[in-house]
Design a protein around this motif. Structure first.
Motif, PDB file in Angstrom:
ATOM      1  N   ALA A  88       0.853  -1.185   0.000  1.00 24.21           N
ATOM      2  CA  ALA A  88       0.000   0.000   0.000  1.00 24.21           C
ATOM      3  C   ALA A  88       0.892   1.240   0.000  1.00 24.21           C
ATOM      4  O   ALA A  88       1.797   1.358   0.829  1.00 24.21           O
ATOM      5  CB  ALA A  88      -0.913  -0.008   1.218  1.00 24.21           C
ATOM      6  N   ALA A  90       0.724   4.566   0.771  1.00 29.03           N
ATOM      7  CA  ALA A  90       0.884   5.409   1.967  1.00 29.03           C
ATOM      8  C   ALA A  90       1.629   4.653   3.069  1.00 29.03           C
ATOM      9  O   ALA A  90       2.532   5.209   3.701  1.00 29.03           O
ATOM     10  CB  ALA A  90      -0.475   5.892   2.468  1.00 29.03           C
ATOM     11  N   SER A  91       1.284   3.411   3.295  1.00 31.74           N
ATOM     12  CA  SER A  91       1.943   2.616   4.343  1.00 31.74           C
ATOM     13  C   SER A  91       3.424   2.445   4.080  1.00 31.74           C
ATOM     14  O   SER A  91       4.248   2.560   4.990  1.00 31.74           O
ATOM     15  CB  SER A  91       1.300   1.237   4.458  1.00 31.74           C
ATOM     16  OG  SER A  91      -0.032   1.349   4.849  1.00 31.74           O
ATOM     17  N   GLU A  92       3.776   2.169   2.840  1.00 25.73           N
ATOM     18  CA  GLU A  92       5.182   1.983   2.488  1.00 25.73           C
ATOM     19  C   GLU A  92       5.976   3.275   2.668  1.00 25.73           C
ATOM     20  O   GLU A  92       7.095   3.254   3.163  1.00 25.73           O
ATOM     21  CB  GLU A  92       5.324   1.461   1.059  1.00 25.73           C
ATOM     22  CG  GLU A  92       4.838   0.036   0.870  1.00 25.73           C
ATOM     23  CD  GLU A  92       5.606  -0.963   1.719  1.00 25.73           C
ATOM     24  OE1 GLU A  92       6.841  -0.895   1.771  1.00 25.73           O
ATOM     25  OE2 GLU A  92       4.963  -1.820   2.332  1.00 25.73           O
ATOM     26  N   LEU A  94       5.222   5.705   4.714  1.00 34.19           N
ATOM     27  CA  LEU A  94       5.279   5.985   6.154  1.00 34.19           C
ATOM     28  C   LEU A  94       6.259   5.071   6.887  1.00 34.19           C
ATOM     29  O   LEU A  94       6.879   5.488   7.871  1.00 34.19           O
ATOM     30  CB  LEU A  94       3.882   5.862   6.772  1.00 34.19           C
ATOM     31  CG  LEU A  94       2.914   6.979   6.394  1.00 34.19           C
ATOM     32  CD1 LEU A  94       1.487   6.605   6.785  1.00 34.19           C
ATOM     33  CD2 LEU A  94       3.338   8.292   7.035  1.00 34.19           C
ATOM     34  N   ASN A  95       6.425   3.855   6.433  1.00 30.19           N
ATOM     35  CA  ASN A  95       7.340   2.917   7.094  1.00 30.19           C
ATOM     36  C   ASN A  95       8.803   3.134   6.718  1.00 30.19           C
ATOM     37  O   ASN A  95       9.696   2.799   7.488  1.00 30.19           O
ATOM     38  CB  ASN A  95       6.939   1.468   6.787  1.00 30.19           C
ATOM     39  CG  ASN A  95       5.673   1.075   7.508  1.00 30.19           C
ATOM     40  OD1 ASN A  95       5.392   1.558   8.596  1.00 30.19           O
ATOM     41  ND2 ASN A  95       4.883   0.218   6.890  1.00 30.19           N
ATOM     42  N   VAL A 127      -0.037  10.475   4.249  1.00 30.87           N
ATOM     43  CA  VAL A 127       1.370  10.580   4.641  1.00 30.87           C
ATOM     44  C   VAL A 127       1.583  11.799   5.524  1.00 30.87           C
ATOM     45  O   VAL A 127       2.208  11.722   6.580  1.00 30.87           O
ATOM     46  CB  VAL A 127       2.292  10.616   3.400  1.00 30.87           C
ATOM     47  CG1 VAL A 127       3.716  10.958   3.789  1.00 30.87           C
ATOM     48  CG2 VAL A 127       2.246   9.275   2.669  1.00 30.87           C
ATOM     49  N   ASN A 130       0.107  11.271   9.083  1.00 30.44           N
ATOM     50  CA  ASN A 130       0.630  10.205   9.941  1.00 30.44           C
ATOM     51  C   ASN A 130       2.151  10.096   9.988  1.00 30.44           C
ATOM     52  O   ASN A 130       2.683   9.196  10.631  1.00 30.44           O
ATOM     53  CB  ASN A 130       0.055   8.860   9.486  1.00 30.44           C
ATOM     54  CG  ASN A 130      -1.448   8.833   9.590  1.00 30.44           C
ATOM     55  OD1 ASN A 130      -2.004   9.034  10.654  1.00 30.44           O
ATOM     56  ND2 ASN A 130      -2.110   8.627   8.468  1.00 30.44           N
ATOM     57  N   SER A 131       2.866  10.984   9.339  1.00 29.98           N
ATOM     58  CA  SER A 131       4.319  10.886   9.252  1.00 29.98           C
ATOM     59  C   SER A 131       5.010  11.238  10.568  1.00 29.98           C
ATOM     60  O   SER A 131       4.540  12.083  11.322  1.00 29.98           O
ATOM     61  CB  SER A 131       4.834  11.822   8.156  1.00 29.98           C
ATOM     62  OG  SER A 131       6.241  11.763   8.101  1.00 29.98           O
TER      63      SER A 131
END
Length: 162
Positions: A88, A90-92, A94-95, A127, A130-131
């Motif tokens: 995903a 956004a998840s990638e 953010l991680n 992003v 939640n960043s």
């Protein structure tokens, strides 16, 4: 000795990529920076029998495309690393800073609001919200009307600081 900053540039490998790359780089010209160029391939794109071979092929193809975009925009001289991730978007994004210790994330935004945001989603909004580090949003609203050839020739700095 100046401490090297780490800048993550999230790209989509479409016609807007050169603009995003030039815009992000132009803001960090004077600093000592290492750029991490990240392209995410949606995880749902692969339901093949030989998934491992297909993932490697897609990774190699994406790396070559990113290299081409950097050469096309005249940014191949930069201190950079290319990463291709699957999942995903956004998840990638953010991680990634958690693994590498990124100082700032630079991504493009279409500035969708209302119904368009609901239907298409907004990676940039997710992003930014939640960043764990600052996020530089590069507005793409003004370039939609330009052709791909015009975008390659147009200096990004003029669109950032009109």
């Amino acid at each position: 000795m100046e401490i090297e900053k780490k800048v993550l540039i999230g790209i989509d490998l479409n016609f807007e990529t050169p603009f995003i790359l030039r815009s992000a780089v132009s803001l960090f010209r004077e600093a000592s920076v290492k750029f991490y160029v990240l392209h995410i391939v949606p995880a749902g794109a692969f339901s093949f029998i030989n998934k491992k071979k297909m993932l490697q092929s897609k990774t190699d193809e994406a790396r070559k495309s990113v290299e081409h975009k950097l050469e096309e925009t005249g940014l191949h001289y930069l201190n950079y690393e290319i990463f291709v991730s699957f999942g995903a978007t956004a998840s990638e994004i953010l991680n990634f800073p958690k693994r590498i210790g990124i100082d700032i994330i630079a991504i493009g935004t279409h500035q969708r609001i209302g119904f368009k945001e609901f239907v298409f989603g907004s990676v940039s909004f997710a992003v930014a919200k939640n960043s764990i580090c600052p996020v530089l949003l590069i507005p793409l609203k003004n370039i939609v009307e330009s052709t791909e050839d015009e975008l390659v020739k147009d200096p990004a700095i003029s669109l950032i600081n009109p």
